[in-house]
Scaffold this active site. Structure first.
Site, short mmCIF file in Angstrom:
data_model
loop_
_atom_site.label_atom_id
_atom_site.label_comp_id
_atom_site.label_asym_id
_atom_site.label_seq_id
_atom_site.Cartn_x
_atom_site.Cartn_y
_atom_site.Cartn_z
N SER A 324 0.87 -1.07 0.03
CA SER A 324 0.07 -0.02 -0.05
C SER A 324 0.69 1.24 -0.06
CB SER A 324 -0.95 0.06 1.30
OG SER A 324 -1.73 -1.11 1.08
N HIS A 367 -15.23 -0.10 3.13
CA HIS A 367 -15.23 1.24 3.55
C HIS A 367 -16.49 2.28 3.10
CE1 HIS A 367 -10.83 0.28 3.52
NE2 HIS A 367 -10.80 0.76 5.05
N CYS A 380 -7.85 2.02 1.50
CA CYS A 380 -8.85 1.18 1.06
C CYS A 380 -8.39 0.52 -0.39
CB CYS A 380 -10.12 2.25 0.56
SG CYS A 380 -11.40 1.18 -0.07
#
Length: 644
Positions: A324, A367, A380
């Site tokens: 991420s 989310h 997310c």
């Protein structure tokens, strides 16, 4: 006999005598001419040749240049030591001499083999080094047993020493004996001297030419067999240049102390404006001093076969899926291309369907509707699956490469890996099988969260963080400075030394705001590891790099937690950051191999090292005062040495 015959014979004899005398005369004349040529006309030339046969000029080893950290702490020096040498001509039976010597100093089988090889290769009156780095006790034992060891002598010399050991091994490297191949490739006459050492790894290798120095000369008188009779003159060599690294050894030790409990990983801290690398820690490491006196085969095999890779500098040679932490380049590509703006929302139900394939978000329930800022803040995955498919892999790659992903940084260390930033063209060239050459949408989706083919080194991730924080300038990392940097940081702004990457400043600001939310707002994935000290806050991004495939069956049963898995099947933990928020100066990347979650393992390490960095170097406004104080404590020396 008739008188006429006597007269004829007399005439023949006379002619032969005259002929013989003429030949002798010509020979004498030739000899005289030759002697004249040798003794008069060519006298100077042959006198010189005779003198060269009697007088021999030999090279003397220069002292190797010293290596310092940014505050003048020595990290590689030559120190005087004692060594044992053998003159085979005076020793007699070399094998027996080595047997006797083994009872006085420790000799490995590899050392014995090397000595025997050198004795066979050299003239017997030339000394061969048996062991170096003798302790005082060993020297004393040698002196006591000297009468029983003919031809074995104790001499003083110099040995390369690394005072910080494994804490700098991956940076400084080590020196070693010259191989035959290196002698053929390098015309430097110093390499012909058996005791000469050259850089094999790290800065020792990159800056070997500067560190070598220039050899001195010794004029000696020798006899017909080449044995030295006496010294006629000596000119000492010129020591190698001093090298000043940008590393701060105190911070380096701090970073290693933080990451060592996690078995394997790397920490990098760099100045976002100058590119100076303050920390480059990789663990596990090795002791470079082991290589100085010859590494035992057993020790070498243990280092090579260790699954944790102690010989590998993970900061530049370790390649990891960025997870991420890669979401910032994807988001920036979206903003720059116009594919999204700050108000663009994607709905995250916890899973993204692409054909028959399902791509999951880390948050099982999802989310809900989320925009770019919160997608980075909460990490997310579904948002970035959607965005990646809008952009396409080639557009993502173009932005990521400008930020340093999949591109060599040019750091002044050997063996840097390039990483991988895939494109459609890359895949066509990488795979041979035609069935594997096509690029699929699912590969774009997974690349959007830094998985799949995407690989980066910890140094590349630090460079990415630095370029995002410095206004979009192509800062390049470096380990060696022109002069001791000391406490000077951000002494040159990025725009004064590096080209602009062409990103919109407003878009970079939006990415920075989202990273700040990760660490400083409730709900951010690294909120609980934020820096609370006012004026030292950091902005960052967590990352978890998956190393195993999670099956549908496992999802149905419940995903096994990292701590319940064998170590080698756990996810890698990542974190990238910059600090302080107001006028950033430092960027950091942390990777903990198989550490689990980035927020739980990697972020706390980054917090501690960035906090310590800011405390040590103060704010930009305080920097000038620190420099003056440091100079005072260092006693005004040209090379700072006040800090230990």
């Amino acid at each position: 006999m008739p008188i006429s015959e006597n007269v004829d014979q007399s005439r023949k004899f006379t002619r032969r005598l005259v002929l013989l005398m003429g030949v002798k005369g010509l020979a004498l004349a030739g000899l005289t001419a030759r002697m004249y040529q040798l003794q008069v006309r060519d006298s100077e030339r042959y006198t010189t040749l005779a003198e060269e046969n009697r007088i021999n000029t030999r090279l003397l080893l220069p002292l190797r240049g010293r290596i310092f950290d940014r505050h003048g702490r020595p990290v590689a020096v030559d120190v005087e030591d004692y060594r044992v040498v053998m003159v085979a001509e005076k020793t007699g039976n070399v094998q027996q001499a080595l047997d006797r010597l083994a009872g006085i100093v420790e000799l490995s089988p590899e050392q014995r083999e090397r000595v025997l090889r050198e004795v066979r290769r050299r003239r017997r009156f030339l000394p061969v080094t048996i062991a170096s780095g003798l302790t005082w006790e060993e020297v004393a034992r040698m002196e006591v047993n000297a009468p029983d060891l003919p031809g074995v002598l104790t001499e003083r010399g110099y040995t390369r020493v690394y005072p910080y050991g494994e804490e700098v091994a991956h940076l400084v490297g080590y020196v070693g004996p010259v191989t035959e191949r290196e002698q053929k490739e390098d015309p430097d006459r110093l390499l012909k001297i058996p005791e000469f050492r050259i850089g094999k790894q790290g800065v020792e290798r990159t800056y070997d030419r500067r560190l070598r120095g220039r050899g001195g000369t010794q004029r000696v008188e020798i006899n017909a067999s080449g044995r030295v009779q006496r010294e006629l003159g000596r000119k000492e060599g010129t020591p190698g240049d001093a090298i000043h690294m940008t590393i701060d050894m105190a911070l380096q030790q701090k970073a290693l102390a933080l990451i060592r409990p996690h078995r394997a990983g790397s920490v990098v801290v760099m100045d976002i404006h100058t590119g100076d690398v303050l920390v480059m820690a990789s663990t596990p490491g090795y002791d470079p001093n082991l290589f100085i006196h010859g590494l035992r085969a057993k020790t070498w095999r243990a280092l090579q076969t260790n699954p944790l890779g102690p010989l590998l500098n993970k900061a530049v040679s370790g390649q990891y899926a960025p997870g991420s932490t890669f979401k910032m380049p994807v988001a920036l590509a979206g903003l720059e291309s116009g594919a999204i703006d700050t108000g663009t929302h994607f709905d995250c139900p916890g899973v993204f369907q692409l054909g028959r394939a399902k791509f999951h978000c880390w948050k099982k329930g999802g989310h809900g509707p989320v925009a770019m800022r919160d997608a980075i803040k909460q990490s997310c995955d579904v948002y970035f699956y959607e965005l990646a498919l809008r952009l396409g892999i080639d557009r993502i790659a173009e932005t990521a490469r400008r930020l340093g992903i999949g591109v060599p940084t040019g750091i002044d260390l050997p063996a840097e890996k390039q990483g991988v930033m895939p494109t459609k063209a890359w895949k066509r060239g990488y795979f041979r099988d035609k069935r594997n050459k096509a690029w699929f949408p699912g590969e774009t989706a997974i690349a959007g969260i830094g998985q799949g083919y995407v690989l980066a080194t910890p140094l590349q991730l630090a460079v990415m963080a630095a370029r995002l924080a410095n206004g979009g300038y192509a800062v390049a990392p470096r380990l060696v400075a022109d002069r001791p940097p000391g406490n000077r940081t951000a002494y040159r702004r990025a725009q004064d030394g590096f080209r602009r990457l062409g990103f919109d400043a407003a878009n970079l600001g939006r990415i920075g705001e989202a990273m700040a939310a990760v660490t400083n707002e409730t709900g951010g994935t690294a909120f609980w590891t934020r820096i609370a000290e006012t004026g030292m806050e950091m902005a960052g991004k967590t990352g978890t790099s998956q190393v195993r495939r999670i099956t549908a069956a496992e999802r149905a049963r419940g995903i096994v937690k990292n701590e319940d898995l064998p170590w080698h099947r756990r996810d890698h933990a990542l974190f990238v950051a910059h600090a302080p928020l107001d006028d950033p100066r430092f960027a950091c990347s942390v990777i903990v191999e198989h550490g689990g979650g980035g927020s739980r393992v990697a972020a706390p390490i980054a917090r501690e090292i960035l906090l310590e960095t800011q405390k040590r170097y103060g704010s930009l406004a305080e920097r000038a005062g620190l420099d003056l104080d440091f100079a005072h404590r260092a006693g005004g020396r040209g090379i700072p040495g006040g800090i230990r």
